[in-house]
Each structure stands twice: as C-alpha cells, then as structure tokens.
Design a protein around this motif. Structure first.
Motif, PDB file in Angstrom:
ATOM      1  N   SER A  47      56.167  53.739  35.123  1.00 42.33           N
ATOM      2  CA  SER A  47      55.127  54.371  34.307  1.00 42.33           C
ATOM      3  C   SER A  47      55.715  55.119  33.113  1.00 42.33           C
ATOM      4  O   SER A  47      55.034  55.941  32.503  1.00 42.33           O
ATOM      5  N   ALA A  48      56.955  54.829  32.761  1.00 43.88           N
ATOM      6  CA  ALA A  48      57.638  55.565  31.689  1.00 43.88           C
ATOM      7  C   ALA A  48      56.914  55.444  30.357  1.00 43.88           C
ATOM      8  O   ALA A  48      56.770  56.430  29.633  1.00 43.88           O
ATOM      9  N   THR A  49      56.454  54.254  30.033  1.00 48.31           N
ATOM     10  CA  THR A  49      55.769  54.058  28.756  1.00 48.31           C
ATOM     11  C   THR A  49      54.469  54.858  28.718  1.00 48.31           C
ATOM     12  O   THR A  49      54.176  55.523  27.726  1.00 48.31           O
ATOM     13  N   ALA A  50      53.719  54.814  29.800  1.00 47.79           N
ATOM     14  CA  ALA A  50      52.463  55.563  29.865  1.00 47.79           C
ATOM     15  C   ALA A  50      52.731  57.062  29.827  1.00 47.79           C
ATOM     16  O   ALA A  50      51.985  57.820  29.207  1.00 47.79           O
ATOM     17  N   GLN A  51      53.810  57.500  30.471  1.00 47.97           N
ATOM     18  CA  GLN A  51      54.160  58.921  30.449  1.00 47.97           C
ATOM     19  C   GLN A  51      54.539  59.373  29.044  1.00 47.97           C
ATOM     20  O   GLN A  51      54.190  60.485  28.634  1.00 47.97           O
ATOM     21  N   LEU A  52      55.242  58.533  28.315  1.00 50.53           N
ATOM     22  CA  LEU A  52      55.593  58.854  26.929  1.00 50.53           C
ATOM     23  C   LEU A  52      54.338  58.962  26.071  1.00 50.53           C
ATOM     24  O   LEU A  52      54.186  59.904  25.282  1.00 50.53           O
ATOM     25  N   LEU A  53      53.426  58.016  26.229  1.00 49.07           N
ATOM     26  CA  LEU A  53      52.171  58.065  25.487  1.00 49.07           C
ATOM     27  C   LEU A  53      51.377  59.316  25.848  1.00 49.07           C
ATOM     28  O   LEU A  53      50.803  59.972  24.975  1.00 49.07           O
ATOM     29  N   LEU A  54      51.375  59.678  27.128  1.00 44.59           N
ATOM     30  CA  LEU A  54      50.689  60.889  27.569  1.00 44.59           C
ATOM     31  C   LEU A  54      51.286  62.129  26.893  1.00 44.59           C
ATOM     32  O   LEU A  54      50.547  62.990  26.405  1.00 44.59           O
ATOM     33  N   ALA A  55      52.589  62.200  26.823  1.00 45.65           N
ATOM     34  CA  ALA A  55      53.254  63.336  26.172  1.00 45.65           C
ATOM     35  C   ALA A  55      52.891  63.407  24.694  1.00 45.65           C
ATOM     36  O   ALA A  55      52.645  64.490  24.151  1.00 45.65           O
ATOM     37  N   ARG A  56      52.841  62.253  24.037  1.00 44.93           N
ATOM     38  CA  ARG A  56      52.477  62.226  22.613  1.00 44.93           C
ATOM     39  C   ARG A  56      51.034  62.664  22.404  1.00 44.93           C
ATOM     40  O   ARG A  56      50.731  63.406  21.464  1.00 44.93           O
ATOM     41  N   LYS A  57      50.142  62.214  23.280  1.00 51.52           N
ATOM     42  CA  LYS A  57      48.729  62.597  23.171  1.00 51.52           C
ATOM     43  C   LYS A  57      48.557  64.088  23.437  1.00 51.52           C
ATOM     44  O   LYS A  57      47.746  64.758  22.797  1.00 51.52           O
ATOM     45  N   ARG A  58      49.317  64.627  24.378  1.00 49.39           N
ATOM     46  CA  ARG A  58      49.256  66.076  24.646  1.00 49.39           C
ATOM     47  C   ARG A  58      49.705  66.866  23.420  1.00 49.39           C
ATOM     48  O   ARG A  58      49.104  67.873  23.062  1.00 49.39           O
ATOM     49  N   ALA A  59      50.771  66.401  22.789  1.00 48.50           N
ATOM     50  CA  ALA A  59      51.257  67.069  21.577  1.00 48.50           C
ATOM     51  C   ALA A  59      50.216  66.982  20.468  1.00 48.50           C
ATOM     52  O   ALA A  59      49.998  67.960  19.733  1.00 48.50           O
ATOM     53  N   GLU A  60      49.562  65.836  20.354  1.00 47.46           N
ATOM     54  CA  GLU A  60      48.513  65.669  19.346  1.00 47.46           C
ATOM     55  C   GLU A  60      47.345  66.620  19.619  1.00 47.46           C
ATOM     56  O   GLU A  60      46.814  67.250  18.706  1.00 47.46           O
ATOM     57  N   LEU A  61      46.990  66.756  20.896  1.00 53.82           N
ATOM     58  CA  LEU A  61      45.919  67.679  21.270  1.00 53.82           C
ATOM     59  C   LEU A  61      46.313  69.120  20.967  1.00 53.82           C
ATOM     60  O   LEU A  61      45.515  69.883  20.414  1.00 53.82           O
ATOM     61  N   ASP A  62      47.550  69.490  21.301  1.00 51.88           N
ATOM     62  CA  ASP A  62      48.032  70.845  20.984  1.00 51.88           C
ATOM     63  C   ASP A  62      47.942  71.122  19.493  1.00 51.88           C
ATOM     64  O   ASP A  62      47.516  72.205  19.077  1.00 51.88           O
TER      65      ASP A  62
END
Length: 60
Positions: free
Chosen positions: A34-49
């Motif tokens: 799930s590394a790719t999905a986890q990376l995308l999740l981290a990017r989306k969290r940063a975008e939300l922040d």
C-alpha cells in the motif's frame, strides 16, 4: 476545482482522505503493498493542511 469555494475543496479532500484510508486498509488486509496509496494519502493530507491554513488566514 480552482474556482470552487474553499469549503467545497476542503470537503472534497476530506472525502478523498476517507477513501484512501479505506483503500489502504483493504490493501493491507489482502497482504498487498500500500506504499503508493500511503504516499498519495500523505500528499492529500498536506494539501488539506495547506487549504486549512489559507482558510484561517482569509478569515482573519
């Protein structure tokens, strides 16, 4: 998405985060990477922040 109000963008990102979290859980339960999905999740969290910070600065 650029002309949408900030609140809509934030709501959309929160929905995407929920979906990604669910996808990651499903991948992990299946024993898949799930590394790719986890990376995308981290990017989306940063975008939300970032959007949340902009919202706070605009509200001041």
């Amino acid at each position: 998405m650029n002309d949408e109000p900030l609140a809509w963008k934030i709501a959309a990102l929160r929905g995407q985060l929920l979906e990604l979290g669910s996808t990651i859980r499903q991948l992990n339960q299946s024993g898949l990477d799930s590394a790719t999905a986890q990376l995308l999740l981290a990017r989306k969290r940063a975008e939300l922040d970032d959007l949340m910070k902009k919202g706070r600065s605009n509200a001041s």
